[in-house]
Motif scaffolding. Structure first.
Motif, PDB file in Angstrom:
ATOM      1  N   PRO A   1     -13.060  65.687  62.584  1.00  0.00           N
ATOM      2  CA  PRO A   1     -11.967  65.212  61.616  1.00  0.00           C
ATOM      3  C   PRO A   1     -12.322  63.838  61.203  1.00  0.00           C
ATOM      4  N   ASP A   2     -12.834  63.022  62.040  1.00  0.00           N
ATOM      5  CA  ASP A   2     -13.244  61.723  61.871  1.00  0.00           C
ATOM      6  C   ASP A   2     -11.759  60.859  61.707  1.00  0.00           C
ATOM      7  N   PRO A   3     -11.278  60.328  62.897  1.00  0.00           N
ATOM      8  CA  PRO A   3      -9.981  59.693  62.817  1.00  0.00           C
ATOM      9  C   PRO A   3      -9.693  58.577  61.858  1.00  0.00           C
ATOM     10  N   GLN A   4     -10.784  57.909  61.695  1.00  0.00           N
ATOM     11  CA  GLN A   4     -10.899  56.745  60.705  1.00  0.00           C
ATOM     12  C   GLN A   4     -10.460  57.190  59.370  1.00  0.00           C
ATOM     13  N   LEU A   5     -11.341  58.534  58.999  1.00  0.00           N
ATOM     14  CA  LEU A   5     -10.978  58.952  57.733  1.00  0.00           C
ATOM     15  C   LEU A   5      -9.582  59.358  57.690  1.00  0.00           C
ATOM     16  N   MET A   6      -9.244  60.014  58.525  1.00  0.00           N
ATOM     17  CA  MET A   6      -7.577  60.479  58.662  1.00  0.00           C
ATOM     18  C   MET A   6      -6.823  59.449  58.360  1.00  0.00           C
ATOM     19  N   ARG A   7      -7.186  58.416  59.035  1.00  0.00           N
ATOM     20  CA  ARG A   7      -6.247  57.201  59.032  1.00  0.00           C
ATOM     21  C   ARG A   7      -6.103  56.854  57.447  1.00  0.00           C
ATOM     22  N   LEU A   8      -7.139  56.554  56.905  1.00  0.00           N
ATOM     23  CA  LEU A   8      -7.418  56.123  55.519  1.00  0.00           C
ATOM     24  C   LEU A   8      -6.673  57.107  54.699  1.00  0.00           C
ATOM     25  N   ASP A   9      -6.827  58.393  54.872  1.00  0.00           N
ATOM     26  CA  ASP A   9      -6.078  59.488  54.169  1.00  0.00           C
ATOM     27  C   ASP A   9      -4.535  59.378  54.444  1.00  0.00           C
ATOM     28  N   ASN A  10      -4.060  59.204  55.511  1.00  0.00           N
ATOM     29  CA  ASN A  10      -2.459  59.075  55.502  1.00  0.00           C
ATOM     30  C   ASN A  10      -2.235  57.621  54.813  1.00  0.00           C
ATOM     31  N   MET A  11      -2.887  56.641  54.880  1.00  0.00           N
ATOM     32  CA  MET A  11      -2.565  55.531  54.589  1.00  0.00           C
ATOM     33  C   MET A  11      -2.275  55.576  52.691  1.00  0.00           C
ATOM     34  N   LEU A  12      -3.331  56.223  52.421  1.00  0.00           N
ATOM     35  CA  LEU A  12      -3.393  56.332  50.836  1.00  0.00           C
ATOM     36  C   LEU A  12      -2.221  57.308  50.401  1.00  0.00           C
ATOM     37  N   LEU A  13      -1.990  58.246  51.240  1.00  0.00           N
ATOM     38  CA  LEU A  13      -0.715  59.272  50.934  1.00  0.00           C
ATOM     39  C   LEU A  13       0.417  58.548  50.936  1.00  0.00           C
ATOM     40  N   ALA A  14       0.485  57.651  52.063  1.00  0.00           N
ATOM     41  CA  ALA A  14       1.899  56.589  52.125  1.00  0.00           C
ATOM     42  C   ALA A  14       2.199  55.766  50.904  1.00  0.00           C
ATOM     43  N   GLU A  15       0.900  55.302  50.582  1.00  0.00           N
ATOM     44  CA  GLU A  15       0.967  54.257  49.403  1.00  0.00           C
ATOM     45  C   GLU A  15       1.268  54.991  48.297  1.00  0.00           C
ATOM     46  N   GLY A  16       1.109  56.106  48.111  1.00  0.00           N
ATOM     47  CA  GLY A  16       1.414  56.900  47.052  1.00  0.00           C
ATOM     48  C   GLY A  16      -0.020  56.874  45.976  1.00  0.00           C
ATOM     49  N   VAL A  17      -1.261  56.638  46.597  1.00  0.00           N
ATOM     50  CA  VAL A  17      -2.159  56.567  45.886  1.00  0.00           C
ATOM     51  C   VAL A  17      -2.795  57.857  45.582  1.00  0.00           C
ATOM     52  N   SER A  18      -2.976  58.680  46.856  1.00  0.00           N
ATOM     53  CA  SER A  18      -3.111  60.231  46.635  1.00  0.00           C
ATOM     54  C   SER A  18      -1.817  60.769  46.716  1.00  0.00           C
ATOM     55  N   GLY A  19      -1.998  62.196  46.733  1.00  0.00           N
ATOM     56  CA  GLY A  19      -0.816  62.924  46.933  1.00  0.00           C
ATOM     57  C   GLY A  19      -0.114  63.172  45.580  1.00  0.00           C
ATOM     58  N   PRO A  20       1.372  63.437  45.438  1.00  0.00           N
ATOM     59  CA  PRO A  20       1.966  63.832  44.200  1.00  0.00           C
ATOM     60  C   PRO A  20       1.783  62.360  43.287  1.00  0.00           C
ATOM     61  N   GLU A  21       1.858  62.944  41.992  1.00  0.00           N
ATOM     62  CA  GLU A  21       1.350  62.011  41.179  1.00  0.00           C
ATOM     63  C   GLU A  21       2.435  60.675  41.142  1.00  0.00           C
ATOM     64  N   LYS A  22       3.705  60.933  41.026  1.00  0.00           N
ATOM     65  CA  LYS A  22       4.671  59.901  40.895  1.00  0.00           C
ATOM     66  C   LYS A  22       5.614  59.617  42.226  1.00  0.00           C
ATOM     67  N   GLY A  23       6.108  60.711  42.760  1.00  0.00           N
ATOM     68  CA  GLY A  23       7.057  60.592  43.743  1.00  0.00           C
ATOM     69  C   GLY A  23       6.904  59.419  45.064  1.00  0.00           C
ATOM     70  N   GLY A  24       5.426  60.049  45.555  1.00  0.00           N
ATOM     71  CA  GLY A  24       5.046  59.226  46.712  1.00  0.00           C
ATOM     72  C   GLY A  24       4.919  57.555  46.224  1.00  0.00           C
ATOM     73  N   GLY A  25       4.539  57.289  45.113  1.00  0.00           N
ATOM     74  CA  GLY A  25       4.179  55.947  44.747  1.00  0.00           C
ATOM     75  C   GLY A  25       5.545  55.404  44.634  1.00  0.00           C
TER      76      GLY A  25
END
Length: 457
Positions: free
Chosen positions: A101-125
């Motif tokens: 799973p590569d922890p670093q990639l997971m970390r990045l993914d989580n962060m992007l999700l939290a920042e609203g970059v990835s994930g739902p279009e407007k809500g998270g952002g």
DNA sequence: AATCATGATTTGCG
DNA sequence: CGCAAATCATGATT
């Protein structure tokens, strides 16, 4: 390395196929520059030659290939190749089935999700933006920065998604090509489906590492954006008038011990829509600057003391219902005119109740240890939490009690100018108020007196 | 642009 | 760790 090699052969195959399949290259080049016939002729000639060569070589290659396939020794060669392959055992070597799973990639993914970059279009952002805004403090006044931040974030998101899609597409395309090529080659050399799968896996891993780079740089961009927008030092905003008001009120009503507890800080922070650390900063600055030259703050001190006093006086008046004084008809706020602001008695209710009970319970002197803080501690609902005895100021509480009238001493601490202290600050021992101004304060002293008499009687 | 006001940070202490 | 003091950096005012 390997891929490029494959790519080259792949291109060769597709090209040869296209040409062989009857696709004409000429038409696409034909209709340009129709004015110069001689030159066109030349180009046509050259083109013909090229086409001829291509056809020739293609035919040749095709013929060779066909010949090879039909060679009578071909099956034997094939089986030999198979044997060799089996012996060397490099068929399914190094297949990473575990899919780390590569922890670093997971970390990045989580962060992007939290920042609203990835994930739902407007809500998270917007949620992330809201959180950022909350951290920054201040309510509605920084909505401009919000939109700016949001715009920049959206831009990043846009780029991120575009790039991601591009990579995805390129990966798929490449995978398809490689698979086709391998299938093609499997006719002349032994290639198991497993190997193709393995190859696909390698390609995917390669591309996902590129994706990770993309994610990494996106994260970086977001962090930079965030730090730029959230670094309060770069974009210092003055607190709102109301916030300053609240803070000053607390400060001057706790002048004897202007060190709010953690709870009090939290409360103030909530009231002022700022963070606790901002409250701490404010008090730190205030204390040091007040102490530095008290005279400069005298007016302010009087104002807020007066304000508190009047507030209290009003509350008292309401509570007492002018039942018992009437001895001093002098106007309560004689010496200090409240400038323009009206003070909200959002907690008047509780204050009144408390005062009422105080008055009804005993009309004499209240021996509350830190009566100076009383009136401000009332509105906070958790009463005594603000009262923190300063070890240094040992003399203070008694002094106030000497005054006899707790209430008056309470809200007019600043007004009194600490008459009980020696002018030049008796405590050089580092405690608060070592340099308390003498009773120079004063003009409102009479006012305090008037209130004093008002309430005490 | 000078200057002041003010929020934040840094440094050093206990 | 919380504080005081010095300092920085920006906003507001002149």
């Amino acid at each position: 390395m390997d891929e490029t090699h494959i790519m080259q052969s792949l291109v060769g195959v597709t090209l040869s196929r296209a040409v062989h399949g009857g696709m004409a290259l000429a038409p696409s080049l034909d209709h340009q520059g129709s004015e110069d016939d001689g030159r066109k002729q030349d180009i046509g000639d050259i083109l013909h030659q090229i086409m001829g060569i291509t056809d020739q070589s293609l035919d040749e290659a095709q013929a060779k290939k066909h010949g090879l396939n039909c060679h009578r020794m071909k099956p034997a060669l094939f089986s030999v190749l198979c044997e060799i392959k089996e012996k060397t055992g490099l068929s399914i070597r190094g297949v990473h089935e575990d899919e780390a799973p590569d922890p670093q990639l997971m970390r990045l993914d989580n962060m992007l999700l939290a920042e609203g970059v990835s994930g739902p279009e407007k809500g998270g952002g917007s949620a992330a933006v809201a959180a950022a805004a909350a951290a920054l403090g201040g309510g509605a006044e920084n909505s401009i920065e919000h939109s700016d931040y949001r715009a920049k974030l959206a831009q990043i998101r846009q780029i991120y998604h575009t790039e991601l899609e591009k990579y995805e597409q390129a990966c798929n395309e490449f995978t398809t090509h490689v698979m086709n090529l391998l299938r093609e080659q499997s006719r002349t050399r032994p290639i198991s489906p497993k190997e193709i799968e393995c190859m696909v896996g390698i390609i995917h891993r390669k591309f996902s590492s590129i994706q990770m780079q993309l994610k990494q740089s996106t994260c970086e961009a977001v962090m930079i954006l965030r730090s730029r927008f959230l670094d309060a030092r770069r974009k210092r905003r003055n607190f709102s008038k109301q916030a300053t008001e609240v803070l000053n009120e607390y400060f001057y009503s706790h002048l004897s011990n202007p060190y709010p507890t953690e709870e009090a800080k939290e409360e103030l922070a909530k009231k002022c829509s700022i963070t606790v650390s901002q409250v701490s900063n404010w008090f730190g600055n205030k204390r040091i600057r007040y102490k530095k030259n008290i005279s400069k703050f005298q007016e302010e001190a009087n104002l807020y003391a007066a304000k508190t006093a009047v507030t209290a006086a009003q509350a008292v008046a309401a509570a007492v219902q002018n039942s018992q004084d009437s001895s001093s008809p002098a106007t309560p706020n004689h010496g200090f005119q409240l400038k323009d602001e009206e003070f909200q008695l959002d907690t008047t209710e509780s204050k009144n109740n408390l005062l009422t009970s105080m008055f009804t319970a005993s009309s004499g002197s209240f021996s509350l240890s830190s009566s100076g803080d009383m009136f401000m501690s009332m509105p906070s609902l958790n009463g005594g939490s603000y009262q923190r005895m300063q070890p240094n100021n040992t003399g203070q509480p008694e002094g106030e009690n000497i005054h006899g009238i707790g209430q008056a001493a309470g809200y007019s601490e600043a007004l009194r100018g600490h008459p009980l202290y020696s002018p030049n600050g008796l405590n050089g021992n580092g405690g608060w108020h070592e340099a308390a101004t003498p009773s120079s304060v004063t003009s409102p002293a009479e006012a305090a007196g008037s209130i004093h008499s008002d309430t005490s009687n």
